[in-house]
Scaffold this active site. Structure first.
Site, PDB file in Angstrom:
ATOM      1  N   CYS A   1       0.826  -1.230   0.000  1.00  0.00           N
ATOM      2  CA  CYS A   1       0.000   0.000   0.000  1.00  0.00           C
ATOM      3  C   CYS A   1       0.854   1.271   0.000  1.00  0.00           C
ATOM      4  CB  CYS A   1      -0.937   0.005   1.199  1.00  0.00           C
ATOM      5  SG  CYS A   1      -1.932  -1.483   1.299  1.00  0.00           S
TER       6      CYS A   1
ATOM      7  N   HIS B   1      -3.528   6.798   3.284  1.00  0.00           N
ATOM      8  CA  HIS B   1      -3.895   5.536   2.632  1.00  0.00           C
ATOM      9  C   HIS B   1      -5.297   5.132   3.107  1.00  0.00           C
ATOM     10  CE1 HIS B   1      -4.069   1.553   1.209  1.00  0.00           C
ATOM     11  NE2 HIS B   1      -3.873   0.984   2.382  1.00  0.00           N
TER      12      HIS B   1
ATOM     13  N   ASN C   1     -10.099  -0.617  -0.039  1.00  0.00           N
ATOM     14  CA  ASN C   1      -8.640  -0.461  -0.008  1.00  0.00           C
ATOM     15  C   ASN C   1      -8.072  -0.894  -1.361  1.00  0.00           C
ATOM     16  OD1 ASN C   1      -5.891  -0.684   0.409  1.00  0.00           O
ATOM     17  ND2 ASN C   1      -6.060  -1.842   2.318  1.00  0.00           N
TER      18      ASN C   1
HETATM   19  N1  ACO Z   1     -18.485  -9.783   8.861  1.00  0.00           N
HETATM   20  C1  ACO Z   1     -18.925 -10.164  10.084  1.00  0.00           C
HETATM   21  N2  ACO Z   1     -18.101 -10.574  11.049  1.00  0.00           N
HETATM   22  C2  ACO Z   1     -16.797 -10.613  10.786  1.00  0.00           C
HETATM   23  C3  ACO Z   1     -16.263 -10.233   9.538  1.00  0.00           C
HETATM   24  C4  ACO Z   1     -17.183  -9.823   8.555  1.00  0.00           C
HETATM   25  N3  ACO Z   1     -16.790  -9.438   7.320  1.00  0.00           N
HETATM   26  N4  ACO Z   1     -14.937 -10.358   9.571  1.00  0.00           N
HETATM   27  C5  ACO Z   1     -14.610 -10.799  10.786  1.00  0.00           C
HETATM   28  N5  ACO Z   1     -15.732 -10.950  11.524  1.00  0.00           N
HETATM   29  C6  ACO Z   1     -15.853 -11.406  12.894  1.00  0.00           C
HETATM   30  C7  ACO Z   1     -14.648 -12.186  13.339  1.00  0.00           C
HETATM   31  O1  ACO Z   1     -14.724 -13.530  12.941  1.00  0.00           O
HETATM   32  C8  ACO Z   1     -14.720 -12.018  14.833  1.00  0.00           C
HETATM   33  O2  ACO Z   1     -15.655 -12.928  15.333  1.00  0.00           O
HETATM   34  P1  ACO Z   1     -15.363 -13.743  16.698  1.00  0.00           P
HETATM   35  O3  ACO Z   1     -15.237 -12.685  17.739  1.00  0.00           O
HETATM   36  O4  ACO Z   1     -16.572 -14.599  16.822  1.00  0.00           O
HETATM   37  O5  ACO Z   1     -14.101 -14.476  16.436  1.00  0.00           O
HETATM   38  C9  ACO Z   1     -15.294 -10.623  15.018  1.00  0.00           C
HETATM   39  O6  ACO Z   1     -15.907 -10.283  13.765  1.00  0.00           O
HETATM   40  C10 ACO Z   1     -14.274  -9.564  15.357  1.00  0.00           C
HETATM   41  O7  ACO Z   1     -13.178  -9.727  14.492  1.00  0.00           O
HETATM   42  P2  ACO Z   1     -11.931  -8.802  14.570  1.00  0.00           P
HETATM   43  O8  ACO Z   1     -10.909  -9.259  13.572  1.00  0.00           O
HETATM   44  O9  ACO Z   1     -11.493  -8.637  15.984  1.00  0.00           O
HETATM   45  O10 ACO Z   1     -12.561  -7.418  14.081  1.00  0.00           O
HETATM   46  P3  ACO Z   1     -11.891  -6.026  14.050  1.00  0.00           P
HETATM   47  O11 ACO Z   1     -12.704  -5.067  14.792  1.00  0.00           O
HETATM   48  O12 ACO Z   1     -10.416  -6.078  14.338  1.00  0.00           O
HETATM   49  O13 ACO Z   1     -12.038  -5.645  12.506  1.00  0.00           O
HETATM   50  C11 ACO Z   1     -10.718  -5.549  10.517  1.00  0.00           C
HETATM   51  C12 ACO Z   1     -11.415  -6.444  11.526  1.00  0.00           C
HETATM   52  C13 ACO Z   1     -11.766  -4.682   9.849  1.00  0.00           C
HETATM   53  C14 ACO Z   1     -10.028  -6.410   9.487  1.00  0.00           C
HETATM   54  C15 ACO Z   1      -9.715  -4.670  11.278  1.00  0.00           C
HETATM   55  O14 ACO Z   1      -8.871  -5.434  12.100  1.00  0.00           O
HETATM   56  C16 ACO Z   1      -8.863  -3.887  10.340  1.00  0.00           C
HETATM   57  O15 ACO Z   1      -9.321  -3.038   9.607  1.00  0.00           O
HETATM   58  N6  ACO Z   1      -7.550  -4.112  10.349  1.00  0.00           N
HETATM   59  C17 ACO Z   1      -6.660  -3.425   9.477  1.00  0.00           C
HETATM   60  C18 ACO Z   1      -6.423  -4.298   8.350  1.00  0.00           C
HETATM   61  C19 ACO Z   1      -6.452  -3.596   7.025  1.00  0.00           C
HETATM   62  O16 ACO Z   1      -6.976  -2.536   6.851  1.00  0.00           O
HETATM   63  N7  ACO Z   1      -5.843  -4.276   6.114  1.00  0.00           N
HETATM   64  C20 ACO Z   1      -5.819  -3.815   4.826  1.00  0.00           C
HETATM   65  C21 ACO Z   1      -4.501  -3.970   4.274  1.00  0.00           C
HETATM   66  S1  ACO Z   1      -3.268  -3.196   5.208  1.00  0.00           S
HETATM   67  C22 ACO Z   1      -3.335  -1.701   4.826  1.00  0.00           C
HETATM   68  O17 ACO Z   1      -3.713  -1.388   3.763  1.00  0.00           O
HETATM   69  C23 ACO Z   1      -2.981  -0.750   5.879  1.00  0.00           C
END
Ligand code: ACO
Length: 328
Positions: free
Chosen positions: A113, A254, A285
């Site tokens: 990214c 980003h 993204n």
């Molecule tokens: N829909 C519904 N539930 C979901 C989904 C979904 N799409 N995805 C995950 N869950 C569930 C999980 O299974 C988990 O359930 P559990 O508690 O029963 O195990 C629950 O939701 C919480 O999951 P978390 O991973 O803790 O959720 P979080 O609040 O951290 O959000 C996310 C996840 C959105 C991926 C977040 O961590 C994030 O944005 N991280 C940054 C990653 C990113 O942006 N990456 C892109 C590339 S890197 C970059 O460009 C910077």
């Protein structure tokens, strides 16, 4: 003083829109979950017959037209991507051919990214040292082909598209004031595509059985590091130029997750909506394409006025991160 200056921007996106409601029919998720956790409402998806180069070429033509630069005047083409058309040749060479940039050297750059900021940094250095006068920097991705559409943890996040900028040598106070790039390879396997390199070749049974050709991500770890790293990159840019966040007219971060953007902006004290560019609700993204698409939209909509200080701030897989400070 010899500086580099962005004289034209362009962007290109696939027509096809995939909404959160569409995703509700594909995996166990909801519009409400995606919106509150990420801020994303829809993303663009490349059609059959469209490739990373398709969008890179369209964005490049648009940036060249705005700059009033002919393709044959370009000395260098740098294309940030983690989803090239082929492992080789570089997608940059395909773009060079398509636009007719017969005098340019062309190469791809892999910094996830942060690819556009890394490319801008190289362009700036080439121009300042006098080895290039006109450089085309592109970020372009078709992430939809490396996303596992059965994995709700990742498939909701990504989209396709491209953005480009023409960077030219210029005298005076306006232009790119500084660029800073950083890496932290100790987290290389926190966000990566395990298959299709030579560790796990595309043809191996394991790659296919374990679906290693798709993006794997530890979302929580990425989130924490992204906020800290983007703050560090932004503060480095400002202190290198004797500025503070109060001097920033526009922050172009980003576009990974609305919560990452909000947390970074809050740490910097740049909280006013009109000082932060956000478009991830429309595109998700798009990795290396996210900052140049945002830059182009801000530029074309008149959000960048002469004298404005614009801060570009990136973070991505690797980890890589970086910033660029621009006086318009
Ligand atoms: N829909 C519904 N539930 C979901 C989904 C979904 N799409 N995805 C995950 N869950 C569930 C999980 O299974 C988990 O359930 P559990 O508690 O029963 O195990 C629950 O939701 C919480 O999951 P978390 O991973 O803790 O959720 P979080 O609040 O951290 O959000 C996310 C996840 C959105 C991926 C977040 O961590 C994030 O944005 N991280 C940054 C990653 C990113 O942006 N990456 C892109 C590339 S890197 C970059 O460009 C910077």
């Amino acid at each position: 003083m010899l500086r580099s200056k962005i004289t034209g921007t362009g962007s290109a996106l696939p027509e096809k829109i995939l909404t959160n409601s569409d995703l509700e029919r594909m995996v166990d998720t909801s519009d409400e979950w995606i919106t509150t956790r990420t801020g994303i409402k829809q993303r663009r998806i490349a059609a059959e017959g469209q490739f990373t180069s398709t969008f890179a070429v369209e964005a490049s033509r648009s940036a060249l037209a705005m700059a009033g630069v002919k393709a044959e005047e370009l000395d260098l083409i740098i294309l940030g991507t983690v989803t090239p058309d082929f492992p080789f040749p570089s997608t940059a060479c395909i773009v060079q051919h398509e636009i007719g940039a017969v005098n340019a050297a062309a190469f791809d750059l892999s910094a996830a990214c942060s690819g556009f900021i890394y490319g801008l940094s190289i362009a700036d250095k080439y121009i300042r040292c006098g080895d290039a006068k006109k450089v085309l920097v592109i970020g372009a991705e078709v992430l939809s082909r490396v996303v596992d559409w059965t994995d709700r943890n990742t498939c909701i996040l990504f989209g396709d598209g491209s953005g480009a900028a023409v960077v030219e040598a210029s005298q005076g106070d306006c232009g790119i004031l500084s660029t800073h790039i950083f890496s932290n390879g100790s987290y290389w396997d926190t966000l990566y595509q395990p298959g299709c390199g030579n560790r796990n070749p595309a043809t191996s049974e394991q790659t296919i059985a374990e679906r290693l050709f798709y993006i794997k991500m530890e979302g929580n770890d990425v989130f924490k590091h992204a906020v800290r790293a983007m703050e560090e990159a932004a503060c480095t840019a400002l202190s290198a130029n004797g500025m503070t966040p109060a001097d920033v007219s526009l922050l172009i971060p980003h576009q990974a997750n609305r919560r990452i953007i909000d947390a970074t902006a809050k740490r910097l004290g740049i909280t006013e909506e009109d000082r932060v560019v956000i478009n991830l609700h429309n595109y998700g993204n798009t990795s290396s394409a996210s900052i140049p698409i945002s830059l182009d939209e801000a530029n074309r909509s008149g959000r960048m006025k002469t004298g404005d200080i614009v801060l570009l701030d990136a973070f991505g897989g690797g980890f890589t991160y970086g910033s660029a400070l621009i006086r318009c």
